[in-house]
Design an enzyme around this catalytic site. Structure first.
Site, short mmCIF file in Angstrom:
data_model
loop_
_atom_site.label_atom_id
_atom_site.label_comp_id
_atom_site.label_asym_id
_atom_site.label_seq_id
_atom_site.Cartn_x
_atom_site.Cartn_y
_atom_site.Cartn_z
N LYS A 10 0.49 -1.36 0.09
CA LYS A 10 -0.01 -0.13 0.15
C LYS A 10 0.82 1.34 -0.06
CE LYS A 10 -3.88 -2.11 2.25
NZ LYS A 10 -4.90 -2.18 3.19
N TYR A 51 -12.28 -3.00 -4.12
CA TYR A 51 -12.92 -3.00 -2.68
C TYR A 51 -14.35 -2.72 -2.72
CZ TYR A 51 -8.25 -2.47 -0.27
OH TYR A 51 -6.91 -2.57 0.48
N THR A 93 -6.02 -7.37 10.02
CA THR A 93 -6.35 -6.17 9.68
C THR A 93 -5.93 -4.90 10.45
OG1 THR A 93 -8.31 -7.06 8.48
CG2 THR A 93 -8.05 -4.65 8.62
N ARG A 104 2.14 -6.34 9.59
CA ARG A 104 1.52 -5.39 10.23
C ARG A 104 1.67 -5.21 11.76
NH1 ARG A 104 -4.23 -7.31 7.03
NH2 ARG A 104 -4.29 -6.24 5.15
N ASN A 114 -2.26 -0.26 6.66
CA ASN A 114 -1.76 -1.46 7.22
C ASN A 114 -0.70 -2.08 6.38
OD1 ASN A 114 -3.65 -2.11 5.53
ND2 ASN A 114 -4.94 -3.34 7.16
N HIS A 117 -2.02 -5.37 1.24
CA HIS A 117 -2.96 -6.10 0.80
C HIS A 117 -2.68 -7.75 0.37
CE1 HIS A 117 -6.92 -7.62 -0.78
NE2 HIS A 117 -6.26 -7.95 -1.85
N GLU A 128 -8.91 -10.54 -8.29
CA GLU A 128 -7.97 -9.59 -8.16
C GLU A 128 -6.90 -9.82 -9.11
OE1 GLU A 128 -7.03 -10.07 -3.99
OE2 GLU A 128 -8.97 -9.31 -3.46
#
Ligand code: IDP
Length: 137
Positions: A10, A51, A93, A104, A114, A117, A128
């Site tokens: 991310k 998402y 998460t 994380r 975080n 993914h 995906e």
């Protein structure tokens, strides 16, 4: 059981210079292989597809803003039980609830930011992978 999964580093992971750290942890798992890797900016349309299940939830709009706030690194990882395995490496998460030793747990504090993914099932992985890497068979 050899599988493929989609991983996104991310924008927080990229901004904080953690690409090598996170990719390294994935690469060091025995037998797993990174078979595609690309740094890219995500537009809102792609994020809406990615998402979509969270649309309408209070965290959805800020999540899309965050995910489009800078480049991500998208990877395809192949290997033995890699879908479950990368989720284990990532941790849950909420980074505060994530155990030390997980990505994380080691690097995150904020639920939205975080770091990573990872597809959560074979069905999600298939969807995906098509969205992020339409060219791969
Ligand atoms: P996952 O990434 O661990 O599979 P999901 O429930 O699919 O978690 O949520 C997608 C992403 O949305 C999370 O990784 C996180 O960035 C963000 N998110 C989920 N729940 C919350 C929340 O309660 N507050 C803020 N952000 C959230």
């Amino acid at each position: 059981m050899t599988q493929r999964t989609l991983v996104l580093l991310k924008p927080d992971a990229v901004r904080r210079g953690l690409i090598g750290e996170v990719v390294g942890r994935i690469e060091r798992k025995a037998g797993w292989k990174i078979t595609a890797l690309e740094m890219r900016d995500l537009d809102h349309e792609t994020l809406e597809q990615h998402y979509g299940e969270h649309k309408g939830r209070p965290f959805y709009e800020p999540l899309v803003e965050f995910m489009s706030s800078g480049p991500v690194v998208a990877l395809v990882v192949e290997g033995e039980r890699v879908i479950e395995g990368v989720r284990q490496l990532a941790g849950p998460t909420d980074p505060i609830a994530a155990a030390p030793g997980s990505i994380r747990g080691d690097f995150g504090t904020i639920v939205r930011e975080n770091l990573i993914h990872a597809s959560d099932s074979e069905t999600s992985a298939e969807r995906e992978l098509k969205l992020f890497f339409p060219g791969i068979s």
